[in-house]
Design a protein around this motif. Structure first.
Motif, PDB file in Angstrom:
ATOM      1  N   GLU A   5       7.879 -12.155   2.160  1.00  0.00           N
ATOM      2  CA  GLU A   5       6.578 -11.550   1.863  1.00  0.00           C
ATOM      3  C   GLU A   5       6.032 -10.789   3.062  1.00  0.00           C
ATOM      4  OE1 GLU A   5       4.818 -14.642  -1.492  1.00  0.00           O
ATOM      5  OE2 GLU A   5       4.547 -15.103   0.649  1.00  0.00           O
ATOM      6  N   LYS A   6       6.187 -11.346   4.252  1.00  0.00           N
ATOM      7  CA  LYS A   6       5.730 -10.667   5.468  1.00  0.00           C
ATOM      8  C   LYS A   6       6.485  -9.365   5.681  1.00  0.00           C
ATOM      9  CE  LYS A   6       4.129 -14.645   8.078  1.00  0.00           C
ATOM     10  NZ  LYS A   6       4.311 -15.486   9.256  1.00  0.00           N
TER      11      LYS A   6
ATOM     12  N   VAL B 282       5.249   6.968  -4.239  1.00  0.00           N
ATOM     13  CA  VAL B 282       6.186   5.925  -4.660  1.00  0.00           C
ATOM     14  C   VAL B 282       5.902   4.612  -3.927  1.00  0.00           C
ATOM     15  CG1 VAL B 282       8.615   5.207  -4.528  1.00  0.00           C
ATOM     16  CG2 VAL B 282       8.025   7.467  -5.399  1.00  0.00           C
ATOM     17  N   VAL B 283       5.578   4.700  -2.641  1.00  0.00           N
ATOM     18  CA  VAL B 283       5.399   3.501  -1.830  1.00  0.00           C
ATOM     19  C   VAL B 283       4.023   2.861  -2.044  1.00  0.00           C
ATOM     20  CG1 VAL B 283       5.426   2.595   0.528  1.00  0.00           C
ATOM     21  CG2 VAL B 283       7.042   4.345  -0.123  1.00  0.00           C
ATOM     22  N   ALA B 284       2.996   3.652  -2.356  1.00  0.00           N
ATOM     23  CA  ALA B 284       1.644   3.103  -2.527  1.00  0.00           C
ATOM     24  C   ALA B 284       1.586   2.035  -3.632  1.00  0.00           C
ATOM     25  CB  ALA B 284       0.643   4.227  -2.785  1.00  0.00           C
TER      26      ALA B 284
ATOM     27  N   VAL C 185       2.852  -5.765  -3.605  1.00  0.00           N
ATOM     28  CA  VAL C 185       3.033  -6.791  -2.582  1.00  0.00           C
ATOM     29  C   VAL C 185       1.697  -7.482  -2.286  1.00  0.00           C
ATOM     30  CG1 VAL C 185       3.651  -7.200  -0.160  1.00  0.00           C
ATOM     31  CG2 VAL C 185       5.053  -5.699  -1.566  1.00  0.00           C
ATOM     32  N   LEU C 186       0.617  -6.715  -2.218  1.00  0.00           N
ATOM     33  CA  LEU C 186      -0.695  -7.316  -1.980  1.00  0.00           C
ATOM     34  C   LEU C 186      -1.067  -8.271  -3.116  1.00  0.00           C
ATOM     35  CD1 LEU C 186      -2.588  -4.232  -0.537  1.00  0.00           C
ATOM     36  CD2 LEU C 186      -1.992  -6.329   0.691  1.00  0.00           C
ATOM     37  N   GLY C 187      -0.763  -7.879  -4.341  1.00  0.00           N
ATOM     38  CA  GLY C 187      -1.005  -8.770  -5.471  1.00  0.00           C
ATOM     39  C   GLY C 187      -0.134 -10.006  -5.403  1.00  0.00           C
ATOM     40  N   MET C 188       1.087  -9.830  -4.931  1.00  0.00           N
ATOM     41  CA  MET C 188       2.042 -10.933  -4.838  1.00  0.00           C
ATOM     42  C   MET C 188       1.575 -11.988  -3.826  1.00  0.00           C
ATOM     43  SD  MET C 188       6.128 -10.542  -4.162  1.00  0.00           S
ATOM     44  CE  MET C 188       6.044 -10.207  -2.422  1.00  0.00           C
ATOM     45  N   ILE C 189       0.985 -11.551  -2.711  1.00  0.00           N
ATOM     46  CA  ILE C 189       0.585 -12.507  -1.679  1.00  0.00           C
ATOM     47  C   ILE C 189      -0.836 -13.027  -1.871  1.00  0.00           C
ATOM     48  CG2 ILE C 189       2.116 -11.466   0.019  1.00  0.00           C
ATOM     49  CD1 ILE C 189      -0.545 -10.484   1.403  1.00  0.00           C
TER      50      ILE C 189
END
Length: 158
Positions: free
Chosen positions: A5-6, A53-55, A61-65
């Motif tokens: 995650e990091k 694409v990356v945004a 990832v922010l939702g995942m963590i």
């Protein structure tokens, strides 16, 4: 947060920040030799594509963590880094909405306002992200130093 995650968080944040900075530089700080061109650098379309694409990957990832990091820290009452973490959230919302609005706005005034909000909140997000990371690093360093001191003190007594 887990190591994976990091890595995902740091790499997606770095890519979004770098592609956004590159796009800003190419679009607003460079000029084209053709006065009628809106593309000021040959890599400008690629910077935009990569940024777009990356945004969403960063948002994923922010939702995942969120549950394992943000909600857990709030639930446990952990205070270290709370203000910088809240700054991340408060800049993330308008940054995301304005980034979407830039893509769909038809009116020039709306698009210009969205661009200004996006640039300001993106800068705020990047600075808050660096500050939040620095606070976490400093806190971890102090904790390790205290543990080492306790270990050394325990050995002296025994």
């Amino acid at each position: 947060m887990s190591r994976v995650e990091k890595i995902l968080l740091h790499s997606s944040t770095a890519l979004v920040t770098l592609t956004g900075a590159a796009l800003f530089t190419m679009k607003y700080l460079m000029t084209s030799s053709d006065p009628f061109s809106v593309i000021h650098h040959p890599l400008q379309p690629w910077a935009l594509r990569l940024h777009l694409v990356v945004a969403p990957a960063l948002l994923f990832v922010l939702g995942m963590i969120y549950r394992g990091h943000v909600a857990a820290k709030l639930k446990n009452g952990y205070r270290e880094g709370r203000r910088s973490g809240q700054s991340l959230i408060w800049t993330l919302l308008p940054m995301t909405f304005s980034g979407y609005l830039i893509q769909v706005a038809v009116e020039e005034t709306t698009r210009t306002l969205a661009v200004l909000v996006h640039i300001a909140t993106s800068l705020g997000f990047a600075l808050a992200y660096l500050l939040h990371g620095w606070i976490a690093w400093r806190s971890k360093r102090h904790l390790l130093r205290a543990e080492r001191h306790e270990t050394l003190a325990g050995r002296r007594v025994a």
